[in-house]
Design an enzyme around this catalytic site. Structure first.
Site, PDB file in Angstrom:
ATOM      1  N   SER A 266      54.494  61.859  -0.849  1.00  0.00           N
ATOM      2  CA  SER A 266      53.508  62.763  -0.505  1.00  0.00           C
ATOM      3  C   SER A 266      54.325  63.681   0.539  1.00  0.00           C
ATOM      4  O   SER A 266      53.754  64.798   1.042  1.00  0.00           O
ATOM      5  CB  SER A 266      52.394  62.182   0.243  1.00  0.00           C
ATOM      6  OG  SER A 266      53.048  61.445   1.477  1.00  0.00           O
TER       7      SER A 266
ATOM      8  N   THR B 283      50.476  63.711   3.587  1.00  0.00           N
ATOM      9  CA  THR B 283      51.181  64.479   4.543  1.00  0.00           C
ATOM     10  C   THR B 283      51.570  63.502   5.565  1.00  0.00           C
ATOM     11  O   THR B 283      50.933  62.779   5.748  1.00  0.00           O
ATOM     12  CB  THR B 283      50.331  65.660   5.058  1.00  0.00           C
ATOM     13  OG1 THR B 283      49.709  66.642   3.733  1.00  0.00           O
ATOM     14  CG2 THR B 283      50.945  66.617   6.030  1.00  0.00           C
TER      15      THR B 283
ATOM     16  N   THR C 281      54.812  68.120   4.515  1.00  0.00           N
ATOM     17  CA  THR C 281      54.172  67.565   3.373  1.00  0.00           C
ATOM     18  C   THR C 281      54.713  68.261   1.930  1.00  0.00           C
ATOM     19  O   THR C 281      55.391  69.119   1.915  1.00  0.00           O
ATOM     20  CB  THR C 281      52.798  68.043   3.333  1.00  0.00           C
ATOM     21  OG1 THR C 281      52.223  67.402   2.164  1.00  0.00           O
ATOM     22  CG2 THR C 281      52.573  69.790   3.041  1.00  0.00           C
TER      23      THR C 281
ATOM     24  N   ARG D  34      51.258  77.741  -4.570  1.00  0.00           N
ATOM     25  CA  ARG D  34      50.336  77.305  -3.418  1.00  0.00           C
ATOM     26  C   ARG D  34      50.575  76.663  -2.223  1.00  0.00           C
ATOM     27  O   ARG D  34      51.569  76.002  -1.987  1.00  0.00           O
ATOM     28  CB  ARG D  34      49.246  76.047  -4.366  1.00  0.00           C
ATOM     29  CG  ARG D  34      48.148  75.670  -3.485  1.00  0.00           C
ATOM     30  CD  ARG D  34      48.374  74.387  -2.945  1.00  0.00           C
ATOM     31  NE  ARG D  34      47.313  73.856  -2.032  1.00  0.00           N
ATOM     32  CZ  ARG D  34      47.248  72.778  -1.162  1.00  0.00           C
ATOM     33  NH1 ARG D  34      48.479  72.188  -0.967  1.00  0.00           N
ATOM     34  NH2 ARG D  34      46.206  72.366  -0.744  1.00  0.00           N
TER      35      ARG D  34
ATOM     36  N   THR E 287      45.567  66.048   7.966  1.00  0.00           N
ATOM     37  CA  THR E 287      46.099  65.715   6.451  1.00  0.00           C
ATOM     38  C   THR E 287      44.811  65.628   5.550  1.00  0.00           C
ATOM     39  O   THR E 287      43.702  65.800   5.929  1.00  0.00           O
ATOM     40  CB  THR E 287      46.816  64.303   6.433  1.00  0.00           C
ATOM     41  OG1 THR E 287      45.760  63.277   6.638  1.00  0.00           O
ATOM     42  CG2 THR E 287      47.751  64.055   7.285  1.00  0.00           C
ATOM     43  N   GLY E 288      45.007  65.921   4.203  1.00  0.00           N
ATOM     44  CA  GLY E 288      43.912  65.903   3.442  1.00  0.00           C
ATOM     45  C   GLY E 288      43.762  67.272   2.874  1.00  0.00           C
ATOM     46  O   GLY E 288      44.906  68.039   2.669  1.00  0.00           O
TER      47      GLY E 288
HETATM   48  N1  ASP Z   1      47.138  69.025   3.673  1.00  0.00           N
HETATM   49  C1  ASP Z   1      47.999  68.866   2.669  1.00  0.00           C
HETATM   50  C2  ASP Z   1      47.765  70.256   1.713  1.00  0.00           C
HETATM   51  O1  ASP Z   1      46.502  70.275   1.381  1.00  0.00           O
HETATM   52  C3  ASP Z   1      48.042  67.630   1.672  1.00  0.00           C
HETATM   53  C4  ASP Z   1      47.615  66.452   2.527  1.00  0.00           C
HETATM   54  O2  ASP Z   1      47.616  66.211   3.673  1.00  0.00           O
HETATM   55  O3  ASP Z   1      47.398  65.442   1.962  1.00  0.00           O
HETATM   56  O4  ASP Z   1      48.753  70.652   1.279  1.00  0.00           O
END
Ligand code: ASP
Length: 383
Positions: A103, A224, A242, A252, A275-276
């Site tokens: 990740s 992340t 990340t 993106r 994160t997310g």
């Molecule tokens: N927040 C990160 C993103 O959207 C990914 C993640 O945290 O899992 O790129």
């Protein structure tokens, strides 16, 4: 005409890593007392700061659940006198360089085209410095490049080819970030994500098929690492890094390199990171929202829940809603207040976060908005 020049023309440019302790003296030493205190901290001295070696002892370092090694390394460095930004970057470097972590950094899952593109940002509390890179290819440690954007440019964010050229200029080694494991995961996704293209997955021996189009059951995954620290002198810094959403459209950019979204640090108030699902975090300026809530006396965990509620309220798209009306993704926020209080929260239950506090490194439970259903219907498989 050069607008502003902070560097003397004959200044030797250190390559690649430029620790705060060597570089940002120009800002950092403006607060000589702070710098002297921070530089002099030893484990023995740390035990003498208010709160002692027991409960409430500093430093405090928090991170996403994949950051247990990061919090330990950062706390150790701070106790040895390192600047908080150098410490959190050194902490997340462990995960960025780990090929097993799919990740972040090296070994991260690639974009639609099978190319790994990394995002990262940093904030240094004492100097209110910020730097970031987005869609950076071929460099294992984007957090170090983000620190150099902060230290060695008049900008905050460099993207894509420009970010790579900047990293090259500072001597970063270029590598193929796509490990074999990540390539195989990408190929599996590529072969199964559509039944209207010419990619075909391998036959399923159980079904005696020669050509199988298995139903798509490969959710996009997030993942992340965020890490923020508070040292015994009261200084704070943070980093988020990340490989972003797996199999994303090339170019993106998520929340992780966006100051105010994936990270925010105000040395007088606190620090927060996320994160997310980045798209959701960007739209509510998640980390900035949390720091502002803490500025108005909200406890860190309540500030995280407050920002999560903003996200769920703002999610109007039916494709992002489950049958019961709840969102079908996850976001986690991590917050650290200037007074040493800390907390984290997720939309869905079951999440953990890493923390070094009171001299102990451990995982703790995140607060949450909703109980996670037995069969997960969220897109988040991240940290
Ligand atoms: N927040 C990160 C993103 O959207 C990914 C993640 O945290 O899992 O790129």
């Amino acid at each position: 005409m050069r607008r502003r020049c902070y560097l003397k023309s004959n200044e030797v440019v250190p390559e690649k890593e430029q620790p705060m302790s060597d570089l940002s003296r120009r800002e950092f030493l403006q607060s000589a007392a702070v710098a002297a205190t921070a530089a002099a901290v030893t484990p023995e001295l740390a035990a003498q700061v208010p709160g002692g070696a027991g409960k409430g002892a500093l430093p405090v370092v928090i991170s996403s659940a994949n950051g247990l090694r990061a919090t330990q390394r950062a706390a150790t460095m701070i106790l040895e006198g390192a600047d908080t930004l150098d410490a959190v970057i050194a902490g997340v470097n462990i995960v960025e360089e780990d090929p097993e972590d799919m990740s972040v950094g090296y070994g991260g899952l690639p974009n639609e085209d099978g190319i790994v593109e990394l995002d990262s940002c940093v904030m240094h509390g004492p100097s209110f410095g910020a730097g970031a890179v987005a869609a950076l290819r071929n460099i294992k440690t984007p957090s170090q490049v983000a620190r150099l954007v902060m230290q060695r440019t008049d900008h905050v964010l460099l993207v894509g080819e420009g970010a790579l050229r900047f990293a090259r200029a500072h001597g970063f080694e270029e590598v193929n970030l796509l490990t074999d494991g990540a390539r195989r995961a990408w190929l599996k996704w590529k072969e199964r994500h559509s039944d209207c293209d010419d990619w075909i997955p391998p036959p399923d021996p159980a079904k005696n098929d020669t050509q199988t189009r298995a139903p798509v059951d490969l959710p996009f995954s997030y993942g992340t690492i965020n890490c923020c620290a508070l040292d015994p002198a009261g200084n704070m810094s943070g980093v988020t890094t990340t490989s972003g959403l797996s199999f994303k459209i090339p170019g993106r950019v998520g929340d992780s390199p966006i100051i105010g979204a994936g990270l925010y640090v105000d040395n007088e108030v606190g620090a927060a990171g996320s994160t997310g699902r980045g798209e959701a975090v960007i739209k509510v300026c998640g980390s900035h929202t949390i720091v502002e809530a803490m500025r108005h006396d909200m406890a860190p965990v309540d500030a995280c829940l407050h920002a999560l509620k903003r996200i769920t309220a703002a999610t109007t798209e039916s494709r992002l809603r489950r049958e019961d009306g709840r969102v079908n993704f996850d976001v986690k926020f991590y917050a650290l207040a200037k007074d040493g209080r800390f907390g984290a929260a997720a939309i869905w239950s079951g999440a953990k976060y890493a923390v070094y506090a009171d001299g102990q490194n451990r995982l703790e439970d995140c607060a949450y908005l909703h109980e996670r259903p037995a069969k997960a219907q969220t897109r988040d498989a991240g940290s």
